[in-house]
Design a protein around this motif. Structure first.
Motif, PDB file in Angstrom:
ATOM      1  N   ASN B  95      42.988  49.097  42.333  1.00  0.00           N
ATOM      2  CA  ASN B  95      43.728  48.961  41.086  1.00  0.00           C
ATOM      3  C   ASN B  95      44.284  47.553  40.936  1.00  0.00           C
ATOM      4  O   ASN B  95      44.119  46.920  39.898  1.00  0.00           O
ATOM      5  N   ILE B  96      44.932  47.059  42.012  1.00  0.00           N
ATOM      6  CA  ILE B  96      45.538  45.728  41.913  1.00  0.00           C
ATOM      7  C   ILE B  96      44.445  44.670  41.756  1.00  0.00           C
ATOM      8  O   ILE B  96      44.600  43.698  41.025  1.00  0.00           O
ATOM      9  N   GLY B  97      43.318  44.891  42.420  1.00  0.00           N
ATOM     10  CA  GLY B  97      42.246  43.892  42.375  1.00  0.00           C
ATOM     11  C   GLY B  97      41.349  44.013  41.151  1.00  0.00           C
ATOM     12  O   GLY B  97      40.317  43.344  41.084  1.00  0.00           O
ATOM     13  N   ALA B  98      41.733  44.852  40.175  1.00  0.00           N
ATOM     14  CA  ALA B  98      40.821  45.120  39.057  1.00  0.00           C
ATOM     15  C   ALA B  98      40.473  43.865  38.258  1.00  0.00           C
ATOM     16  O   ALA B  98      39.301  43.607  37.976  1.00  0.00           O
ATOM     17  N   VAL B  99      41.481  43.084  37.886  1.00  0.00           N
ATOM     18  CA  VAL B  99      41.191  41.902  37.071  1.00  0.00           C
ATOM     19  C   VAL B  99      40.463  40.822  37.896  1.00  0.00           C
ATOM     20  O   VAL B  99      39.455  40.292  37.450  1.00  0.00           O
ATOM     21  N   PRO B 100      40.938  40.486  39.118  1.00  0.00           N
ATOM     22  CA  PRO B 100      40.142  39.563  39.938  1.00  0.00           C
ATOM     23  C   PRO B 100      38.682  40.018  40.072  1.00  0.00           C
ATOM     24  O   PRO B 100      37.769  39.194  40.046  1.00  0.00           O
ATOM     25  N   GLU B 101      38.472  41.353  40.173  1.00  0.00           N
ATOM     26  CA  GLU B 101      37.103  41.864  40.273  1.00  0.00           C
ATOM     27  C   GLU B 101      36.325  41.525  38.996  1.00  0.00           C
ATOM     28  O   GLU B 101      35.170  41.109  39.046  1.00  0.00           O
ATOM     29  N   LEU B 102      36.998  41.697  37.843  1.00  0.00           N
ATOM     30  CA  LEU B 102      36.347  41.358  36.570  1.00  0.00           C
ATOM     31  C   LEU B 102      36.044  39.863  36.502  1.00  0.00           C
ATOM     32  O   LEU B 102      35.084  39.436  35.857  1.00  0.00           O
ATOM     33  N   LEU B 103      36.884  39.064  37.193  1.00  0.00           N
ATOM     34  CA  LEU B 103      36.696  37.615  37.161  1.00  0.00           C
ATOM     35  C   LEU B 103      35.774  37.148  38.280  1.00  0.00           C
ATOM     36  O   LEU B 103      35.635  35.944  38.519  1.00  0.00           O
ATOM     37  N   LYS B 109      39.011  36.974  48.934  1.00  0.00           N
ATOM     38  CA  LYS B 109      40.093  36.412  48.136  1.00  0.00           C
ATOM     39  C   LYS B 109      40.878  37.550  47.466  1.00  0.00           C
ATOM     40  O   LYS B 109      42.106  37.530  47.437  1.00  0.00           O
ATOM     41  N   ILE B 110      40.152  38.564  46.964  1.00  0.00           N
ATOM     42  CA  ILE B 110      40.821  39.694  46.312  1.00  0.00           C
ATOM     43  C   ILE B 110      41.702  40.413  47.317  1.00  0.00           C
ATOM     44  O   ILE B 110      42.874  40.689  47.062  1.00  0.00           O
TER      45      ILE B 110
END
Lengths: 244, 311, 390
Positions: B95-103, B109-110
């Motif tokens: 959940n926390i890594g959702a936006v970094p994953e999208l990026l 790093k995530i």
């Protein structure tokens, strides 16, 4: 909604004409009949077949409703709670039994005719009603039930005045499913020599007469759709009243 | 810097947000307050283009948001909402890594960023990383929701009633956490709430919305002492005005030499806290301490004088 | 109070099973008929063979029912059910050769009401005990495989091959296998086509409320058409297609046979597939969707990462409904020359040959049950997330 108000009486009239004055439709069905073959089913009156068909469904559904709702009330009382998981299992397993198989299996036990059809319709019709009635009776709003106890209704009064009326719409959905299945399954009753509208379709299938198939299919289909629709209307009205 | 420039949103010809202009400085917290239907949420959602403005525009560091594809824009802006909106089928880490994953950040790093954020929110990574949202308390879910919004180090963090679903005790703690983390990271935050108390507690700038219009935009003290309209005055609550004002001032401003009886207050407690202690204990002064060392006292007289002399 | 206390130690359903089971033990267990058409003589369980042979069977039936009473030990109740089932098959295997000995060349023996009732009682006992144990999906899969293996073993061993129904089977082995393949082809093939049409349609309906409002009522209307009528109505439609579209007949599209049955099943499958896809996609919490949008997921990413994974259990439940329903409805194909187990059912009804009816109906029921249980296991497997508390 607007389409419904126009379509409903039109379909009802069409159905009545098909049952009471089948000859009117000769020009329509003629292209589908084999050359020289009969166009309109005349071995039995469509009216009497319809009455017999609906009678079977009504009798089986009424009996199924009575038994299913009684059982559902019993297993949702504290004393019957031990049977609740079991009854869920039975409904789950029972509904995987194909209606045709239930009908066919009733024949060895009961012979041919209306008997096995009635029993199969009854047995198969029990399950959706029972299932829905259990769901309805076991998911009543707790605040309402608390209030019913709070104002001093005894158990019997709670059941009659609060539980059953609130459970009615969902139970009725079960009855509707059950009736629609029964209407269809009763058609198959003709394969075991029950007098139903299926007779017309089967006669058509056996003699390669598409006109018969269309005629029978149309009548049964219209009955199913109109009865389904009427029960949906009834439910909607009840839901509006109970504010569900 | 975020510049909101004459932004308007019409629904069936009726403006929900009517030509609002407002500037938010980098590194500050702006709280938009209003009653329900005031247009505050619509205003917020137009910043990340969850709603499209009917006219006007928003510029982030001089760049108009209308020139960026909405989903690309949103990945640059953190978004935290009431009821957290966590994905129930993903672990806390995912959940926390959702936006970094999208990026398309690297997995290492995530994972490092997730652990960093969990520590920032006082949640032990080893314990929480692999839990599912359904296994967390309400307060923990909310913290994970905010951590998710901060994960990609966004230019801007938008929060829509982020503490609305929390009970009062947890809410106060969450507000303190947010203020602490914002100071630590220097984030720019725009937060929407209907609770003036929350606004005064958190904001560098308060923006009051009424019927789609921005009726006042200023520091909490300005809002309390010089409400622009009757509506703002009502929102602040006339009777509670002096108390709200005192809650903005730390006791350190009025601390004086001398001793007093009773338990000491920390220097960053507010004058409102000090007043409360005075009233409750019936004493005329409260001792003040800093890092466990007594540094002086605050007197009831001084607080009363301060409350009358509004800036 | 006292009565209630003692009832607490005994399982209430167990008592019901024991009463029903004991009554069923008094009912005729098998019938012996002179040939496959005439009605047979009923024979009770203890007269099947000499007491030395029947006694172990009868004792394990009684012991199984007794163990089923122990409310506190569901594992022992399971064992009781297994013991009872073993006893049933022991009696069947022991009774068959004994009854057939000297009964004439065309004599047939079949299980009778007693057997079937006891079978139902022990299966229900087993599922009641299983319900208390609440095993995980993998454990249930193992149990299902074990049960199927045991059944296969019994049939394979030839111990039952003198039963009337097995003799019907022996005389129609190639036809049976053909019917089996056809039946599966009808049920699974129509499901596959309904999936190919229904899933994308469901996704479209999820996105556009207008489309949803137009399509779902039409599909529920299709669902209300009685099956025989639907199958019948497909005949003229496909007959017309077969005659007018060039080349249609060469790929098997004709008014009678496989094609109309297949098409009717596809129509019946669409509502559960589309309806459950829509319901499944709508099951994702609105705040989670809002958050997904707010963090910059595209519509496709939302579908693949949030909506589909969260909706999968509901979507698969739709597949379960379709599969069970189609396995049952495919029987009707037998009436219009579409093949499948229905062929035996309707032949049997025509010839009043009970065993032939059973040869069609029993595998259909088995198939539907196994499909339902297997799909339930699958639905549980994809439902991995803990229930949200908030």
């Amino acid at each position: 909604m607007r389409i419904g108000t126009f379509l409903r009486p039109a379909l009802t009239l069409l159905l009545l004409a098909l049952v009471l004055r089948p000859v009117w439709f000769t020009p329509f069905f003629a292209p589908f009949a084999p050359a020289g073959g009969p166009v309109i089913y005349e071995r039995a009156s469509l009216l009497s077949l319809s009455i017999s068909h609906l009678g079977l469904v009504a009798a089986a559904s009424a009996a199924a409703t009575l038994v299913a709702v009684t059982l559902a009330i019993l297993v949702t009382r504290p004393a019957g709670a031990a049977f609740l998981p079991l009854s869920r299992t039975i409904t789950n397993m029972g509904q995987t039994f194909p209606p045709v198989a239930v009908l066919a299996l009733a024949v060895p036990a009961l012979g041919f005719g209306a008997g096995p059809t009635l029993v199969a319709l009854f047995l198969y019709g029990l399950l959706p009603i029972f299932e829905n009635a259990i769901v309805a009776l076991s998911t009543l709003p707790p605040a309402t039930m608390e209030a019913a106890r709070g104002i001093g209704l005894n158990r019997w009064q709670q059941l009659l005045r609060v539980e059953l009326p609130l459970a009615l719409p969902v139970t009725l959905t079960g009855i509707r499913l059950s009736v629609v299945i029964a209407l269809g399954t009763a058609t198959l009753g003709s394969t075991v020599a029950a007098r139903t509208l299926g007779e017309v379709i089967i006669a058509g299938l056996l003699t390669n007469n598409t006109a018969f198939v269309l005629q029978g299919g149309l009548i049964v289909g219209l009955f199913a759709v109109l009865i389904y629709d009427a029960l949906v209307q009834l439910e909607a009205r009840l839901v509006r009243r109970t504010g569900g | 810097m975020i510049e909101i420039d004459r932004i308007t949103r019409l629904y069936n010809g009726v403006p929900a947000v009517d030509a609002v202009t407002m500037t938010v400085e980098t590194g500050t917290v702006t709280v938009i307050v209003g009653t329900s239907g005031s247009g505050k949420t619509t205003l917020l959602r137009m910043i990340n283009r969850l709603e499209e403005p009917s006219s006007g525009e928003v510029r982030i560091n001089g760049e108009s948001t209308l020139t960026i594809k909405p989903h690309i824009l949103r990945r640059r802006i953190g978004y935290a909402i009431q009821g957290h909106g966590l994905f129930p089928h993903h672990t806390v880490a995912r959940n926390i890594g959702a936006v970094p994953e999208l990026l398309n950040w690297s997995a290492d790093k995530i994972s490092a960023r997730v652990d960093e954020l969990l520590r920032l929110f006082s949640m032990e990574p080893a314990t929480f990383r692999n839990r599912y949202p359904g296994e967390l308390s309400g307060g923990q879910q909310q913290r994970v929701g905010v951590a998710r919004a901060l994960a990609s180090r966004p230019d801007l963090l938008l929060m829509d009633e982020p503490f609305g679903a929390l009970d009062p005790v947890i809410r106060t703690r969450a507000q303190d956490d947010l203020r602490r983390i914002q100071k630590q990271l220097g984030s720019t935050i725009i937060l929407v709430t209907h609770d003036m108390e929350e606004a005064i507690r958190l904001a560098d700038r308060v923006a009051v919305m009424d019927s789609g219009q921005l009726v006042q935009h200023g520091t909490p003290a300005e809002i309390i002492t010089r409400p622009a309209t009757e509506f703002v005055a009502d929102m602040v609550g006339r009777v509670e005005r002096p108390l709200r004002l005192l809650s903005l001032v730390p006791v350190s401003e009025l601390v004086e030499e001398g001793v007093a009886e009773g338990e000491a207050l920390p220097v960053d407690a507010s004058l409102r806290d000090a007043l409360s202690v005075c009233l409750w204990t019936g004493r005329a002064a409260v001792p003040v301490e800093q890092d466990g060392v007594l540094v002086g006292r605050v007197t009831f007289e001084a607080i009363r004088a301060r409350a009358r002399a509004h800036p | 109070m006292n009565a209630k206390g003692s009832a607490g130690a005994l399982s209430a359903p167990g008592i019901l099973f024991a009463v029903l089971g004991l009554a069923a033990m008094l009912a005729p267990f098998m019938t012996l008929a002179a040939n496959r058409i005439v009605a047979g003589d009923a024979i009770v369980a203890w007269r099947l063979a000499e007491p030395g042979v029947t006694l172990p069977g009868l004792l394990s039936l009684a012991a199984g029912l007794a163990l089923g009473l122990l409310a506190a030990w569901p594992r022992i109740r399971m064992a009781g059910a297994a013991l009872g089932l073993a006893g049933l098959f022991w009696l069947l295997m022991a009774g068959t050769p004994h009854l057939l000995a000297g009964a004439g060349e065309y004599a047939r023996v079949s299980p009778a009401a007693g057997f079937w009732c006891l079978l139902a009682v022990f299966i229900l006992l087993m599922s009641d005990a299983l319900g208390n144990l609440a095993p995980g999906p993998l454990a249930r899969a193992a149990l299902l495989i074990a049960a199927l293996a045991a059944l296969t073993l019994v049939l394979w061993s030839g111990a039952l091959s003198d039963l009337s129904i097995m003799q019907e089977y022996a005389g129609r082995k190639p036809a049976f296998i053909d019917a089996f393949v056809r039946h599966l082809g009808l049920a699974f093939g129509s499901l596959a086509i309904a999936g190919v049409i229904g899933f994308p349609l469901g996704i479209l309906c999820h996105r556009r409320a207008q489309l949803r409002g137009a399509i779902l009522p039409v599909l529920s209307f299709l669902q209300t058409i009685p099956s025989l009528a639907m199958f019948g109505l497909m005949i003229p439609i496909l007959g017309w297609v077969g005659q007018t579209v060039p080349g249609a007949q060469s790929i098997g599209i004709a008014g009678i046979g496989f094609a109309p049955a297949f098409l009717a099943l596809v129509f019946y499958s669409l509502l559960p597939v589309v309806g459950n896809t829509v319901a499944g996609l709508a099951a994702a919490p609105p705040v989670a969707i809002e958050a997904a949008r707010g963090m910059g997921m595209t519509q496709r990413q939302r579908l693949l990462r949030v909506e589909l994974p969260l909706g999968l259990p509901v979507i698969l439940t739709g597949v379960r409904i379709v599969l069970v329903q189609n396995i049952g409805l495919a029987v009707i194909a037998g009436l219009i020359g579409g093949g499948g187990f229905g062929t035996f059912v309707f032949q049997g009804l025509n010839q009043t040959a009970t065993d032939l009816i059973l040869l069609g109906a029993l595998p259909t029921v088995m198939l539907a049950l196994v499909a339902a249980i297997a799909m339930d296991i699958l639905v549980d497997l994809v439902r991995t997330t803990p229930e949200a508390t908030a």
